[in-house]
Design a protein around this motif. Structure first.
Motif, PDB file in Angstrom:
ATOM      1  N   ASP A 188      48.467  32.976  26.784  1.00 13.48           N
ATOM      2  CA  ASP A 188      47.138  34.078  27.169  1.00 13.48           C
ATOM      3  C   ASP A 188      47.337  35.411  27.038  1.00 13.48           C
ATOM      4  O   ASP A 188      46.274  35.734  27.384  1.00 13.48           O
ATOM      5  N   ARG A 212      43.638  37.595  27.093  1.00 17.49           N
ATOM      6  CA  ARG A 212      43.104  38.742  27.399  1.00 17.49           C
ATOM      7  C   ARG A 212      42.448  39.891  26.297  1.00 17.49           C
ATOM      8  O   ARG A 212      41.733  40.820  26.524  1.00 17.49           O
ATOM      9  N   ILE A 236      32.890  38.666  33.705  1.00 19.76           N
ATOM     10  CA  ILE A 236      34.612  38.443  33.113  1.00 19.76           C
ATOM     11  C   ILE A 236      35.273  39.297  34.357  1.00 19.76           C
ATOM     12  O   ILE A 236      36.249  38.250  34.406  1.00 19.76           O
ATOM     13  N   ASP A 237      34.421  39.943  35.182  1.00 16.03           N
ATOM     14  CA  ASP A 237      35.083  40.408  36.494  1.00 16.03           C
ATOM     15  C   ASP A 237      35.251  38.895  37.488  1.00 16.03           C
ATOM     16  O   ASP A 237      36.400  38.822  38.005  1.00 16.03           O
ATOM     17  N   ARG A 271      34.431  43.172  26.828  1.00  9.66           N
ATOM     18  CA  ARG A 271      34.246  44.677  27.391  1.00  9.66           C
ATOM     19  C   ARG A 271      34.217  45.897  26.494  1.00  9.66           C
ATOM     20  O   ARG A 271      33.328  46.295  26.688  1.00  9.66           O
ATOM     21  N   LEU A 329      38.542  39.107  25.843  1.00 10.61           N
ATOM     22  CA  LEU A 329      38.433  39.852  26.873  1.00 10.61           C
ATOM     23  C   LEU A 329      38.359  41.114  27.111  1.00 10.61           C
ATOM     24  O   LEU A 329      36.983  42.305  26.818  1.00 10.61           O
ATOM     25  N   GLN A 330      39.160  41.792  26.801  1.00  7.37           N
ATOM     26  CA  GLN A 330      38.898  43.370  25.878  1.00  7.37           C
ATOM     27  C   GLN A 330      38.343  43.614  25.380  1.00  7.37           C
ATOM     28  O   GLN A 330      37.167  44.692  25.324  1.00  7.37           O
ATOM     29  N   TYR A 332      35.481  35.646  36.195  1.00 11.66           N
ATOM     30  CA  TYR A 332      37.240  35.397  35.920  1.00 11.66           C
ATOM     31  C   TYR A 332      37.917  35.857  36.168  1.00 11.66           C
ATOM     32  O   TYR A 332      39.043  35.071  36.351  1.00 11.66           O
ATOM     33  N   ASP A 333      38.387  37.186  36.317  1.00 11.64           N
ATOM     34  CA  ASP A 333      39.519  37.555  36.052  1.00 11.64           C
ATOM     35  C   ASP A 333      40.325  37.472  37.710  1.00 11.64           C
ATOM     36  O   ASP A 333      41.219  37.485  37.679  1.00 11.64           O
ATOM     37  N   SER A 334      38.875  37.547  38.768  1.00 14.89           N
ATOM     38  CA  SER A 334      39.914  37.262  40.352  1.00 14.89           C
ATOM     39  C   SER A 334      39.509  35.624  40.299  1.00 14.89           C
ATOM     40  O   SER A 334      39.644  35.544  41.408  1.00 14.89           O
TER      41      SER A 334
END
Length: 98
Positions: free
Chosen positions: A77, A81, A16-17, A88, A84-85, A19-21
């Motif tokens: 979007d 988000r 996930i990190d 996590r 994804l949260q 993807y976020d980056s």
């Protein structure tokens, strides 16, 4: 949950990190999360069900962004988000509960 299974699930957070980056695409994230989950092969029904529910939403959101049949503007979007949260949180729950 066995340590090697927990380690596979924890690798999901790293994906996930990535993807976020911007290092991997959303379809790649969806594929990688499914692969890590299948490799971990958790037997507990609550773990399986909660992952499947959230992963299905992520897969659907990815399709809205990548499939030719998806009308423009349906991708959300904020919803992505939130998914994804939840993933996590699911990863953290798995690490603490088992």
């Amino acid at each position: 949950m066995e340590d090697h299974k927990r380690a596979l699930i924890n690798q999901m957070a790293a994906r996930i990190d990535l993807y976020d980056s911007g290092e991997i695409s959303l379809p790649k994230l969806v594929e990688d999360l499914r692969g890590l989950f299948e490799a971990a092969d958790p037997r507990e029904l609550s773990i399986r069900d909660s992952f499947e529910e959230t992963w299905t939403e992520l897969d659907a959101e990815s399709e809205l962004r990548t499939e030719a049949w998806a009308p423009p503007g349906l991708a959300d979007d904020a919803h992505l988000r939130e998914i994804l949260q939840r993933l996590r949180s699911w990863i953290e729950w798995c690490g603490l509960a088992f």
